[in-house]
Every structure is written in structure tokens, then in C-alpha cells.
Design a protein around this motif. Structure first.
Motif, short mmCIF file in Angstrom:
data_model
loop_
_atom_site.label_atom_id
_atom_site.label_comp_id
_atom_site.label_asym_id
_atom_site.label_seq_id
_atom_site.Cartn_x
_atom_site.Cartn_y
_atom_site.Cartn_z
N PRO A 1 38.53 33.76 7.43
CA PRO A 1 39.09 32.41 7.57
C PRO A 1 40.57 32.33 7.17
CG PRO A 1 36.96 32.32 6.51
CD PRO A 1 37.34 33.78 6.58
N PHE A 2 41.23 31.32 7.70
CA PHE A 2 42.65 31.06 7.43
C PHE A 2 42.79 29.81 6.56
CE2 PHE A 2 42.48 33.41 11.40
CZ PHE A 2 43.43 34.41 11.18
N GLY A 3 42.07 29.76 5.48
CA GLY A 3 42.12 28.59 4.60
C GLY A 3 41.41 27.42 5.24
N VAL A 4 42.15 26.35 5.53
CA VAL A 4 41.57 25.20 6.21
C VAL A 4 42.14 25.10 7.62
CG1 VAL A 4 41.05 23.89 4.13
CG2 VAL A 4 43.28 23.62 5.23
N CYS A 5 41.38 24.44 8.49
CA CYS A 5 41.75 24.25 9.89
C CYS A 5 42.15 22.79 10.10
CB CYS A 5 40.56 24.60 10.78
SG CYS A 5 40.85 24.39 12.55
N THR A 6 43.18 22.58 10.94
CA THR A 6 43.62 21.22 11.24
C THR A 6 43.44 20.86 12.71
OG1 THR A 6 45.90 21.98 11.58
CG2 THR A 6 45.31 21.20 9.36
N SER A 7 42.70 21.67 13.46
CA SER A 7 42.50 21.40 14.89
C SER A 7 41.40 20.36 15.10
CB SER A 7 42.12 22.69 15.62
OG SER A 7 41.75 22.40 16.95
N LEU A 8 41.72 19.31 15.84
CA LEU A 8 40.71 18.31 16.15
C LEU A 8 39.66 18.83 17.13
CD1 LEU A 8 42.89 15.08 16.31
CD2 LEU A 8 41.16 15.69 14.60
N ALA A 9 39.90 19.98 17.75
CA ALA A 9 38.90 20.61 18.61
C ALA A 9 37.79 21.26 17.77
CB ALA A 9 39.54 21.64 19.53
N ASN A 10 38.05 21.47 16.49
CA ASN A 10 37.05 22.02 15.58
C ASN A 10 36.10 20.87 15.23
OD1 ASN A 10 35.64 22.77 13.22
ND2 ASN A 10 37.31 24.10 12.55
N THR B 1 34.01 20.27 12.86
CA THR B 1 33.98 19.80 11.48
C THR B 1 35.22 18.98 11.14
OG1 THR B 1 34.89 21.87 10.61
CG2 THR B 1 32.49 21.70 10.71
N VAL B 2 36.38 19.39 11.68
CA VAL B 2 37.61 18.63 11.47
C VAL B 2 37.51 17.28 12.16
CG1 VAL B 2 40.11 18.58 11.86
CG2 VAL B 2 39.01 20.72 11.18
N ALA B 3 37.00 17.28 13.40
CA ALA B 3 36.85 16.03 14.15
C ALA B 3 35.92 15.06 13.42
CB ALA B 3 36.34 16.31 15.55
N ALA B 4 34.80 15.56 12.90
CA ALA B 4 33.85 14.70 12.20
C ALA B 4 34.44 14.15 10.90
CB ALA B 4 32.56 15.47 11.90
N ALA B 5 35.13 15.01 10.15
CA ALA B 5 35.73 14.56 8.89
C ALA B 5 36.85 13.56 9.16
CB ALA B 5 36.26 15.76 8.10
N THR B 6 37.61 13.78 10.22
CA THR B 6 38.69 12.87 10.58
C THR B 6 38.13 11.51 11.02
OG1 THR B 6 40.16 14.70 11.14
CG2 THR B 6 40.69 12.56 12.12
N ALA B 7 37.05 11.54 11.80
CA ALA B 7 36.41 10.29 12.22
C ALA B 7 35.88 9.53 11.00
CB ALA B 7 35.29 10.57 13.21
N ALA C 1 37.07 9.60 8.12
CA ALA C 1 38.22 9.10 7.35
C ALA C 1 39.02 8.08 8.16
CB ALA C 1 39.10 10.27 6.94
N LEU C 2 38.35 7.48 9.16
CA LEU C 2 38.96 6.43 9.99
C LEU C 2 40.24 6.89 10.69
CD1 LEU C 2 38.36 3.43 7.57
CD2 LEU C 2 36.92 4.19 9.48
N GLY C 3 40.20 8.13 11.18
CA GLY C 3 41.31 8.64 11.98
C GLY C 3 42.38 9.39 11.21
N VAL C 4 42.27 9.48 9.92
CA VAL C 4 43.24 10.23 9.12
C VAL C 4 42.85 11.71 9.21
CG1 VAL C 4 44.20 10.63 6.82
CG2 VAL C 4 43.64 8.31 7.57
N LEU C 5 43.76 12.55 9.72
CA LEU C 5 43.47 13.97 9.88
C LEU C 5 42.98 14.55 8.56
CD1 LEU C 5 43.47 16.54 11.62
CD2 LEU C 5 45.83 16.91 10.88
N THR C 6 41.79 15.14 8.62
CA THR C 6 41.15 15.70 7.43
C THR C 6 40.83 17.17 7.68
OG1 THR C 6 40.19 13.54 6.99
CG2 THR C 6 39.25 15.41 5.80
N PRO C 7 41.67 18.09 7.19
CA PRO C 7 41.42 19.52 7.37
C PRO C 7 40.08 19.91 6.75
CG PRO C 7 43.65 19.15 6.58
CD PRO C 7 42.91 17.85 6.45
N MET C 8 39.45 20.87 7.38
CA MET C 8 38.16 21.39 6.89
C MET C 8 38.25 22.91 6.83
SD MET C 8 36.32 18.80 6.19
CE MET C 8 34.69 19.50 5.98
N PRO C 9 37.31 23.56 6.10
CA PRO C 9 37.36 25.02 6.00
C PRO C 9 37.38 25.69 7.38
CG PRO C 9 35.82 24.15 4.40
CD PRO C 9 36.24 23.00 5.29
N CYS C 10 38.21 26.69 7.49
CA CYS C 10 38.36 27.45 8.74
C CYS C 10 37.22 28.46 8.89
CB CYS C 10 39.70 28.18 8.73
SG CYS C 10 39.86 29.46 10.00
N ILE C 11 36.56 28.42 10.01
CA ILE C 11 35.64 29.48 10.43
C ILE C 11 36.14 29.90 11.80
CG2 ILE C 11 33.28 30.13 11.00
CD1 ILE C 11 33.65 29.41 8.04
#
Length: 131
Positions: free
Chosen positions: A53-62, A64-70, A72-82
Motif C-alpha cells: 500500500p501507498f499509505g492512504v488513497c484519495t481516488s474517488l474511484a476507490n 472505500t474512499v467514495a463511501a467515506a466521502t459520501a 462525510a457529506l462530500g468532504v474528500l475522506t482518504p482511506m487506506p490504500c489497497i
């Protein structure tokens, strides 16, 4: 001229990975560099096994990132990178093979299903030049 990539080469997922990572090469026979280091091939692309892994991922195509961002009401929320690599590194060395596969050069890239591009930032050694 490109350099041969070996065990411990540093990688980065651009632009979505937050931290660098080190390539893991599984032994495939006799090391081919001096001093003896495990050289990588284009087939060293398996998530976790070869590409940690590369720490955390910020891609909304991921997902887990998309779910966490949703959540958080649209605030980009990085999640662990797999890493989710989609295929072997491209292109490999044209003239150098390790077993049946092209050697990995530091100009090769590996694509992630979430839109990132994994690049070699330090090949692990600077002794052998490949084409």
C-alpha cells in the motif's frame, strides 16, 4: 537509459497515493545484478505481494474512499490504500529477460484500477543499464 529495477525499489502511486512504497521481489532464480540483488520482472505486479500500500488513497474511484466521502457529506475522506493493479508493468526491458519475462526498468509503469499510475522513483540500484 533506463535502469534495472531490483528488490526495494521505491515506488509512488501518482496522484492518489499519500506515501511511497518499496517493491517486493519474489526470488525467481539467480540474482542478476552485482552485488547480488533480486531483479524484478514485469510480472512483479501483484497487490500486497509485490506492491504494498501507498499509505492512504484519495481516488474517488476507490469504493472505500467514495463511501467515506459520501458519509462525510462530500468532504474528500482518504482511506487506506489497497493497490488494485490491472496488469503487468508496461513496457518492460526490450532486451533483458529474467526467466521467460522482460526485466522491469525504471521507466515502466503499472496502472491501478482506481485511476492511479504506479511509477518507479528509485530503481533499487544504478549499476545495470537496460534497453
Amino acid at each position: 537509459m533506463p535502469n534495472l529495477v531490483t528488490m526495494g525499489a521505491m515506488m509512488q502511486c501518482v496522484p492518489f497515493g499519500a506515501a511511497p512504497s518499496s517493491l517486493i521481489v519474489i526470488p525467481k532464480g539467480t540474482p542478476v545484478t552485482a552485488p547480488a540483488m533480486l531483479a524484478a520482472t514485469v510480472m512483479d505486479f501483484a497487490p500486497i505481494v509485490n506492491i504494498p500500500p501507498f499509505g492512504v488513497c484519495t481516488s474517488l474511484a476507490n469504493p472505500t474512499v467514495a463511501a467515506a466521502t459520501a458519509a462525510a457529506l462530500g468532504v474528500l475522506t482518504p482511506m487506506p490504500c489497497i493497490p488494485a493493479t490491472v496488469g503487468p508493468w508496461q513496457p518492460g526491458a526490450l532486451k533483458v529477460k529474467i526467466g521467460a519475462f522482460a526485466a522491469l526498468s525504471d521507466t515502466s509503469i503499472c496502472n491501478c484500477a482506481y485511476g492511479g499510475v504506479i511509477k518507479i522513483t528509485m530503481p533499487g540500484q544504478f549499476i545495470t543499464t537496460v534497453t
